[in-house]
Structures are given as C-alpha cells and as structure tokens.
Design a protein around this motif. Sequence first.
Motif, short mmCIF file in Angstrom:
data_model
loop_
_atom_site.label_atom_id
_atom_site.label_comp_id
_atom_site.label_asym_id
_atom_site.label_seq_id
_atom_site.Cartn_x
_atom_site.Cartn_y
_atom_site.Cartn_z
N ILE A 1 39.86 18.75 -70.12
CA ILE A 1 39.51 20.13 -69.77
C ILE A 1 40.24 21.07 -70.73
O ILE A 1 41.45 20.99 -70.90
CB ILE A 1 39.88 20.45 -68.31
CG1 ILE A 1 39.07 19.57 -67.37
CG2 ILE A 1 39.63 21.93 -68.01
CD1 ILE A 1 39.37 19.80 -65.90
N GLN A 2 39.50 21.94 -71.40
CA GLN A 2 40.09 22.86 -72.38
C GLN A 2 40.90 23.95 -71.68
O GLN A 2 40.57 24.34 -70.57
CB GLN A 2 38.98 23.51 -73.20
CG GLN A 2 38.21 22.54 -74.06
CD GLN A 2 39.09 21.91 -75.13
OE1 GLN A 2 39.87 22.59 -75.77
NE2 GLN A 2 38.98 20.60 -75.29
N PRO A 3 41.97 24.43 -72.36
CA PRO A 3 42.77 25.50 -71.77
C PRO A 3 41.94 26.68 -71.26
O PRO A 3 42.14 27.14 -70.15
CB PRO A 3 43.67 25.93 -72.93
CG PRO A 3 43.82 24.73 -73.77
CD PRO A 3 42.54 23.96 -73.63
N ALA B 1 40.24 25.77 -68.13
CA ALA B 1 41.19 25.69 -67.02
C ALA B 1 41.50 27.08 -66.48
O ALA B 1 41.51 27.32 -65.27
CB ALA B 1 42.47 24.99 -67.48
N ILE B 2 41.74 28.01 -67.41
CA ILE B 2 42.06 29.38 -66.99
C ILE B 2 40.88 29.98 -66.22
O ILE B 2 41.05 30.58 -65.17
CB ILE B 2 42.42 30.25 -68.22
CG1 ILE B 2 43.74 29.76 -68.83
CG2 ILE B 2 42.54 31.71 -67.82
CD1 ILE B 2 44.11 30.45 -70.12
N LEU C 1 38.56 28.43 -64.54
CA LEU C 1 38.44 27.79 -63.23
C LEU C 1 39.44 28.38 -62.25
O LEU C 1 39.10 28.72 -61.12
CB LEU C 1 38.66 26.28 -63.36
CG LEU C 1 37.53 25.48 -64.00
CD1 LEU C 1 37.93 24.03 -64.15
CD2 LEU C 1 36.27 25.59 -63.16
N ILE C 2 40.69 28.51 -62.70
CA ILE C 2 41.72 29.04 -61.81
C ILE C 2 41.40 30.48 -61.43
O ILE C 2 41.54 30.90 -60.29
CB ILE C 2 43.11 28.95 -62.50
CG1 ILE C 2 43.52 27.49 -62.69
CG2 ILE C 2 44.16 29.68 -61.68
CD1 ILE C 2 43.63 26.70 -61.43
N LEU D 1 39.83 22.57 -57.64
CA LEU D 1 39.56 21.13 -57.74
C LEU D 1 40.80 20.35 -57.30
O LEU D 1 41.30 19.48 -58.00
CB LEU D 1 39.19 20.76 -59.18
CG LEU D 1 37.95 21.44 -59.77
CD1 LEU D 1 37.80 21.11 -61.24
CD2 LEU D 1 36.68 21.03 -59.03
N VAL E 1 41.16 16.48 -57.20
CA VAL E 1 40.52 15.80 -58.31
C VAL E 1 41.58 15.36 -59.30
O VAL E 1 42.46 16.13 -59.64
CB VAL E 1 39.52 16.73 -59.01
CG1 VAL E 1 38.84 16.04 -60.18
CG2 VAL E 1 38.49 17.23 -58.02
N THR F 1 43.04 14.49 -62.93
CA THR F 1 42.74 14.98 -64.28
C THR F 1 43.61 14.24 -65.28
O THR F 1 44.66 13.72 -64.93
CB THR F 1 43.04 16.48 -64.41
OG1 THR F 1 44.36 16.71 -63.93
CG2 THR F 1 42.06 17.32 -63.63
N ALA F 2 43.15 14.19 -66.52
CA ALA F 2 43.96 13.60 -67.59
C ALA F 2 43.69 14.37 -68.88
O ALA F 2 42.69 15.06 -69.00
CB ALA F 2 43.64 12.13 -67.77
N LEU F 3 44.62 14.21 -69.81
CA LEU F 3 44.58 15.00 -71.04
C LEU F 3 43.39 14.62 -71.92
O LEU F 3 42.73 15.46 -72.48
CB LEU F 3 45.89 14.79 -71.79
CG LEU F 3 46.38 15.92 -72.65
CD1 LEU F 3 46.53 17.19 -71.84
CD2 LEU F 3 47.69 15.55 -73.30
N ASP F 4 43.15 13.32 -72.06
CA ASP F 4 42.01 12.88 -72.88
C ASP F 4 41.43 11.60 -72.30
O ASP F 4 41.92 11.06 -71.31
CB ASP F 4 42.44 12.69 -74.34
CG ASP F 4 43.67 11.83 -74.46
OD1 ASP F 4 43.87 10.99 -73.56
OD2 ASP F 4 44.44 11.99 -75.42
N LEU G 1 49.11 26.14 -71.81
CA LEU G 1 47.97 25.22 -71.85
C LEU G 1 47.70 24.70 -73.26
O LEU G 1 47.49 23.50 -73.46
CB LEU G 1 46.74 25.90 -71.28
CG LEU G 1 46.83 26.24 -69.80
CD1 LEU G 1 45.59 26.92 -69.33
CD2 LEU G 1 47.06 24.99 -68.99
N LEU H 1 44.79 20.90 -64.19
CA LEU H 1 43.39 20.73 -64.59
C LEU H 1 43.28 20.17 -66.00
O LEU H 1 42.40 19.37 -66.29
CB LEU H 1 42.66 22.07 -64.52
CG LEU H 1 42.20 22.52 -63.14
CD1 LEU H 1 41.46 23.83 -63.27
CD2 LEU H 1 41.29 21.47 -62.51
N VAL H 2 44.18 20.62 -66.87
CA VAL H 2 44.14 20.13 -68.25
C VAL H 2 44.56 18.66 -68.30
O VAL H 2 44.20 17.95 -69.23
CB VAL H 2 45.03 21.02 -69.13
CG1 VAL H 2 45.18 20.46 -70.51
CG2 VAL H 2 44.43 22.41 -69.23
N GLY H 3 45.27 18.23 -67.28
CA GLY H 3 45.60 16.82 -67.23
C GLY H 3 47.07 16.49 -67.36
O GLY H 3 47.43 15.38 -67.73
#
Lengths: 118, 277
Positions: free
Chosen positions: A81-83, A86-87, A89-90, A96, A99, A101-104, B183, B221-223
């Motif tokens: 999820i790109q920064p 994310a912003i 969404l928040i 979420l 849910v 989440t992971a970096l890649d 982020l 969210l970013v992980g």
Amino acid sequence: MKIPILKLHDCLLISIQWELDDETALQFQEDLLNKIYQTNARGVVIDLTSVDIIDSFIAKVLGDVVHMSKLMGAQVVLTGIQPAVAITLIELGIKLNDVHTALDLEKGLKKIKMELGE
Amino acid sequence: MDKKIANYIKTHKELILSRWKSEMKEQGDERFVRVVSNRVFDGASQQFIDLIVSNLMESNEEFSQRLHKFAENVVHIGWPLNFVTQGIRKFNEIIFHGMSEEGVVTRENYMEFTEGFDKWFGPMNDEILSTYTSTWERTVTLQKIALKELSAQLIPVFEGISVMPLIGTIDTERAKQIMENLLHGVVKHRSEVVLIDITGVPIIDTMIAHHLIQAAESVRLVGAKCMLVGIRPEIAQTIVTLGINLDSLITKNTLQAGIEAALEMTNRKIVGVEVES
C-alpha cells in the motif's frame, strides 16, 4: 478488464496494476471468491504496489473482500500500500482494522506462510 | 494648489504636529504608547511631516526613495499597521480642517483639494502597506523554513527498524509532514518496525494524539508496525486524564525499551560479547 488471479501452492496471488473502477472491483470480488471456492486456497495476497489512488468505494470493496475471504477460510494480506493511499484511507476513516498488511509481496508471502503455520 | 497645501503645512508645522501627536496619543493603544518612547515618537512624527512636505516640493523619484525609507523605518520601530494608517488619515483630517478654518479650502475648490489630498496620501498608504506585508511575508517564509528544518526525519537504526524523533510542538501542518515523512521513510528503508520518539514533545493534547494514532494506523496499512516511545510520566497522566485511547499503539517509556522490543519483534536481540581475558 478482468484482474488475473494466480495460484501459487495453496495461496492466491493478485496484483492490481491499474486504477480500479467500481465495476472491475465488484467483478474482482466475485472472481476471487469463486477462485477460493474452486481451489480451496488458504491464503490470499493482494498486491497494491501500482495503485496510487483509491476511493472510498474501492476501499470498502477491498475490506469486504477480506472479510468474505476470511469467512471462506482464507487469510488475506494486503501488500505494497503506497503512502499516499494509506493517508487517503486513514483520512476517509477506513482503518481496515483486522486486515493484515505487509510492505511488499515478498514479506506478504512470508507473513501468510506464518499465519498458515508453515 | 499643491503649493497652497505645502505652504499651509510649512507655516503651521508646529501646530499640526502637536495636534496630531495629541490625537494619536489619545487614539493609540495605551500599551503601545508606553512601549514607544517620546523621543522615538517625536522623531518619527517629525520625519512623517517632513516627508509629506517633501512630497510637494521634490521630484517623484526623491519622494519615493524617502517614502521607502520612512516605511522601512516605521516597520523597524514596530508600529502597528493600523496605528500608522490611522495616523495618516488623522494627519489628512487635521490639515484639511485647518485649511478650511483658515478659508483656504472653500466650497468651490473643495473637490479639487480632495483630489489633491488623495493623490498625496494614496501612494503613501500603498507604500507603507506593501512594506508591512513584505516584512510579514518574509517572516512567515523564514518561520516555514525553520519549521521544515525542525520537522522529523526517519532514521534507520537497525535493519528493519527505524526511529523518528519528534521535537517541539506538533500542529496540524507539521503532523501532516510527519505522517508523510514517516510513510515514505518506511517504504524507502523497508522498515518493519518504526519507533516514534516523543521525548521532545512538551505536551500531548487530543489533537496530537489523534494525529499520532492516524500516523500509526497508516504505518500499519503500509505494512509495518508502529511503536510510541519516550512517554514521560506527565504525558502518561495527561493521556489518561484526557481519556485518549492509545490501545491501538504499542507504547514504551524509553527509546531503549522500544528498540529492545522492536528487536524482539523482528526475532533478534542484543547480546554481550564475551571477552577473553
């Protein structure tokens, strides 16, 4: 345009490469659930690395997909999820909360393996 | 006509000055009059009148130069803008009244004189306004730069562990920047755990807590995982008294404890090395 869903061992791999419109998102939801049903997949990784913009409807669909997949016995991890996303969404108040989440993608796969107890 | 006005001012300089000063002192904020010493006030008033007279006598370029100097001087002394504009208007009024008392201004040439006065005070007002605004704009830009310098950077300390030390009060604009830095830093350094160190934040209110929670959620969210460290006793007291729910965040009292916990989360730990004696 359909979103391809790939199977990798007992995981399903989805990489979303372009901006989702409402119709594609709903189609994707249906496809994914059918695929889970067909393959008995236990894990799902949805990679959002190339998604730069997300709206509240798509976010809701994604959240729904996660919960539906859980009901069908598949763990879901959202990755990349790109920064900016994310912003957004928040700020939209979409958290979420339950849910994963992971970096890649790599870390996402590792995480789902851990979740599945492998 | 300009000469008439100039002559009037020249001959009645002292009277106008004293009237103007007394009116301004009446008008002016008491606090302000006390701050500005009499000498400075007199000096500036004198300069003001000279300037106005010079407007009529001298060429335009000379005048604009002097006007610029005067405006800068006024800003430098720190006179409030409304006081200065009020001063100019009052000055205008006093001369006008004086001149009509003496019969220089009559019903017939009233329009002409009004126009003359306008031509006179217009550029003066403009120049002073623009000098003030440019000074303010400069201050604001400088402060913005200072703010940017202060705002947080994400520092990678171990593989997968980064720290963001926060120093100073956090406002909405800064919170936004913190969130963005956080982020982007997480993605750039591929951090798994991020520690936000609030040792240097003097107070936490609901707004700041809200921003911190938002930041932590977007990090998730970013992980990555987000941890809040450096919570001093008084901060803990404030947070609970205000009823802020920080349950969604992992919190530790010091950065050290935070880093230990972060290492544990990434399946690592710090061990002492045995030294052969």
